[in-house]
Design an enzyme around this catalytic site. Structure first.
Site, PDB file in Angstrom:
ATOM      1  N   ASN A   9     -21.265 -25.852  17.624  1.00  0.00           N
ATOM      2  CA  ASN A   9     -20.127 -26.570  17.040  1.00  0.00           C
ATOM      3  C   ASN A   9     -19.760 -25.865  15.738  1.00  0.00           C
ATOM      4  O   ASN A   9     -20.452 -26.025  14.738  1.00  0.00           O
ATOM      5  CB  ASN A   9     -20.532 -28.032  16.789  1.00  0.00           C
ATOM      6  CG  ASN A   9     -19.451 -28.799  16.042  1.00  0.00           C
ATOM      7  OD1 ASN A   9     -18.346 -28.293  15.832  1.00  0.00           O
ATOM      8  ND2 ASN A   9     -19.773 -30.018  15.639  1.00  0.00           N
ATOM      9  N   LYS A  11     -17.325 -26.420  13.835  1.00  0.00           N
ATOM     10  CA  LYS A  11     -16.640 -27.305  12.870  1.00  0.00           C
ATOM     11  C   LYS A  11     -15.396 -26.595  12.343  1.00  0.00           C
ATOM     12  O   LYS A  11     -14.764 -25.851  13.083  1.00  0.00           O
ATOM     13  CB  LYS A  11     -17.620 -27.753  11.784  1.00  0.00           C
ATOM     14  CG  LYS A  11     -18.881 -28.354  12.412  1.00  0.00           C
ATOM     15  CD  LYS A  11     -19.779 -29.072  11.468  1.00  0.00           C
ATOM     16  CE  LYS A  11     -20.976 -29.638  12.241  1.00  0.00           C
ATOM     17  NZ  LYS A  11     -21.894 -30.396  11.422  1.00  0.00           N
ATOM     18  N   HIS A  96     -18.238 -37.247  17.455  1.00  0.00           N
ATOM     19  CA  HIS A  96     -19.123 -36.595  16.471  1.00  0.00           C
ATOM     20  C   HIS A  96     -19.226 -37.477  15.225  1.00  0.00           C
ATOM     21  O   HIS A  96     -18.242 -38.120  14.834  1.00  0.00           O
ATOM     22  CB  HIS A  96     -18.577 -35.209  16.100  1.00  0.00           C
ATOM     23  CG  HIS A  96     -19.566 -34.409  15.308  1.00  0.00           C
ATOM     24  ND1 HIS A  96     -19.712 -34.563  13.953  1.00  0.00           N
ATOM     25  CD2 HIS A  96     -20.489 -33.494  15.690  1.00  0.00           C
ATOM     26  CE1 HIS A  96     -20.682 -33.760  13.531  1.00  0.00           C
ATOM     27  NE2 HIS A  96     -21.175 -33.098  14.571  1.00  0.00           N
ATOM     28  N   GLU A  98     -19.152 -36.874  12.194  1.00  0.00           N
ATOM     29  CA  GLU A  98     -18.172 -36.605  11.127  1.00  0.00           C
ATOM     30  C   GLU A  98     -16.849 -37.298  11.434  1.00  0.00           C
ATOM     31  O   GLU A  98     -16.160 -37.763  10.524  1.00  0.00           O
ATOM     32  CB  GLU A  98     -18.014 -35.088  10.939  1.00  0.00           C
ATOM     33  CG  GLU A  98     -19.233 -34.507  10.225  1.00  0.00           C
ATOM     34  CD  GLU A  98     -19.557 -33.062  10.562  1.00  0.00           C
ATOM     35  OE1 GLU A  98     -18.715 -32.359  11.134  1.00  0.00           O
ATOM     36  OE2 GLU A  98     -20.693 -32.645  10.251  1.00  0.00           O
ATOM     37  N   GLU A 168     -27.514 -36.935  17.561  1.00  0.00           N
ATOM     38  CA  GLU A 168     -27.455 -36.246  16.272  1.00  0.00           C
ATOM     39  C   GLU A 168     -27.671 -37.265  15.156  1.00  0.00           C
ATOM     40  O   GLU A 168     -26.730 -37.947  14.750  1.00  0.00           O
ATOM     41  CB  GLU A 168     -26.084 -35.593  16.082  1.00  0.00           C
ATOM     42  CG  GLU A 168     -25.776 -34.523  17.096  1.00  0.00           C
ATOM     43  CD  GLU A 168     -24.774 -33.513  16.547  1.00  0.00           C
ATOM     44  OE1 GLU A 168     -25.117 -32.329  16.508  1.00  0.00           O
ATOM     45  OE2 GLU A 168     -23.671 -33.913  16.129  1.00  0.00           O
ATOM     46  N   GLY A 174     -26.582 -30.890   8.731  1.00  0.00           N
ATOM     47  CA  GLY A 174     -26.239 -30.053   7.590  1.00  0.00           C
ATOM     48  C   GLY A 174     -27.128 -30.262   6.375  1.00  0.00           C
ATOM     49  O   GLY A 174     -26.836 -29.784   5.284  1.00  0.00           O
ATOM     50  N   SER A 214     -29.524 -29.725  12.004  1.00  0.00           N
ATOM     51  CA  SER A 214     -30.329 -28.693  11.336  1.00  0.00           C
ATOM     52  C   SER A 214     -31.233 -27.909  12.291  1.00  0.00           C
ATOM     53  O   SER A 214     -32.352 -27.529  11.937  1.00  0.00           O
ATOM     54  CB  SER A 214     -31.140 -29.295  10.188  1.00  0.00           C
ATOM     55  OG  SER A 214     -30.272 -29.813   9.195  1.00  0.00           O
TER      56      SER A 214
HETATM   57  P1  13P Z   1     -26.033 -28.602  11.633  1.00  0.00           P
HETATM   58  O1  13P Z   1     -26.710 -27.833  12.751  1.00  0.00           O
HETATM   59  O2  13P Z   1     -25.285 -27.735  10.677  1.00  0.00           O
HETATM   60  O3  13P Z   1     -26.968 -29.568  10.980  1.00  0.00           O
HETATM   61  O4  13P Z   1     -24.891 -29.495  12.354  1.00  0.00           O
HETATM   62  C1  13P Z   1     -25.224 -30.272  13.434  1.00  0.00           C
HETATM   63  C2  13P Z   1     -23.984 -30.784  14.050  1.00  0.00           C
HETATM   64  O5  13P Z   1     -23.316 -31.649  13.491  1.00  0.00           O
HETATM   65  C3  13P Z   1     -23.570 -30.217  15.338  1.00  0.00           C
HETATM   66  O6  13P Z   1     -22.563 -30.987  15.930  1.00  0.00           O
END
Ligand code: 13P
Length: 254
Positions: A9, A11, A96, A98, A168, A174, A214
């Protein structure tokens, strides 16, 4: 047999030209995609035509990070699952954390998005996960179970390969903090029980359940060792060719 999936992903990172360079380098280093695992990149919308062009015939898949809950119409700024599918995409992330956090997307909306993805022939990657305080209260599993049921309300994939669920934990995204392999496995098992309740045990057995949060080359093998964990949804570590390639190799060696 569930084929492990490593999904990157990206982003809101990379320009279309940076994406082109990344795809070329990645495919050069990967060579022909071996059997035994699947790799997919989920870039932002303007990068999808580049993914379609560069990944064509490579055996590496691509998809979108979101789709509209509407199929077509006067919805300025939205992107239809049909538009994404027409490019040759395979996947669409829905729900997701976010999007749930910054755009207040409710699980009922996530379910509508998953339905549009399926109708368009895409495989929805339905994301669920708890906030830190929920985990600290010891309520992570019941919270995610409820969130998943609501996010799959009325969602009827025809085939188990047509649905992916990604666990997740919000506090692991992150942050550099990863769920323990045991916690990831326990949640993946709980998710599979929900899928068995909704779609029957045989169907549930074939749905892929990913972990995300992560993931790095150093911790992926341990997480993947959980029998119910079928791959990773990867943010930061998917942005560099070397680290993503190393994750794909880990999945191939599972
Ligand atoms: P990270 O791997 O940067 O923690 O992000 C995970 C994520 O949100 C994947 O959709």
């Amino acid at each position: 047999m569930r084929t492990p999936l490593v999904a990157g992903n990206w982003k809101m990172h990379k320009t279309p030209s940076e994406a082109r360079v990344w795809f070329n380098e990645f495919l050069d280093e990967l060579g022909p995609m071996p059997e035994g695992a699947e790799a997919a990149i989920l870039p932002s919308f303007p990068l999808l035509p580049v993914a379609a062009e560069e990944l064509a015939g490579s055996g590496v898949f691509f998809g979108a990070q979101d789709v509209s809950a509407h199929d077509w119409g006067a919805y300025t700024g939205e992107v239809s699952a049909y538009q994404v599918a027409d490019l040759g995409a395979k996947y669409a992330i829905v729900g997701h954390s976010e999007r749930r956090k910054y755009w207040k997307e409710a699980s009922s909306l996530v379910a509508e998005k998953a339905k549009r993805a399926l109708e368009a022939g895409l495989v929805p990657i339905v994301c669920v996960g708890e906030e830190l305080e929920v985990r600290e209260r010891g309520e992570a599993i019941p919270f995610v179970v409820d969130q998943l049921k609501a996010s799959l309300e009325g969602v009827r994939p025809e085939r188990p390969e047509g649905l992916v669920v990604a666990y997740e934990p919000v506090w692991a995204i992150g942050t550099g903090k990863t769920a323990t392999a045991g916690d990831a496995e326990a949640m993946a098992e709980a998710i599979r029980s929900v899928l068995a309740e909704l779609f029957g045990p045989e169907f549930a057995e074939e749905v892929r359940v990913l972990y995300g949060g992560s993931i790095k080359p150093e911790n992926f093998a341990e997480i993947l060792a959980g029998p119910n964990v079928d791959g990773g949804l990867v943010g930061g570590a998917s942005l560099k060719v070397d680290s993503f390639l190393s994750l794909v190799k880990t999945a191939l060696n599972r």
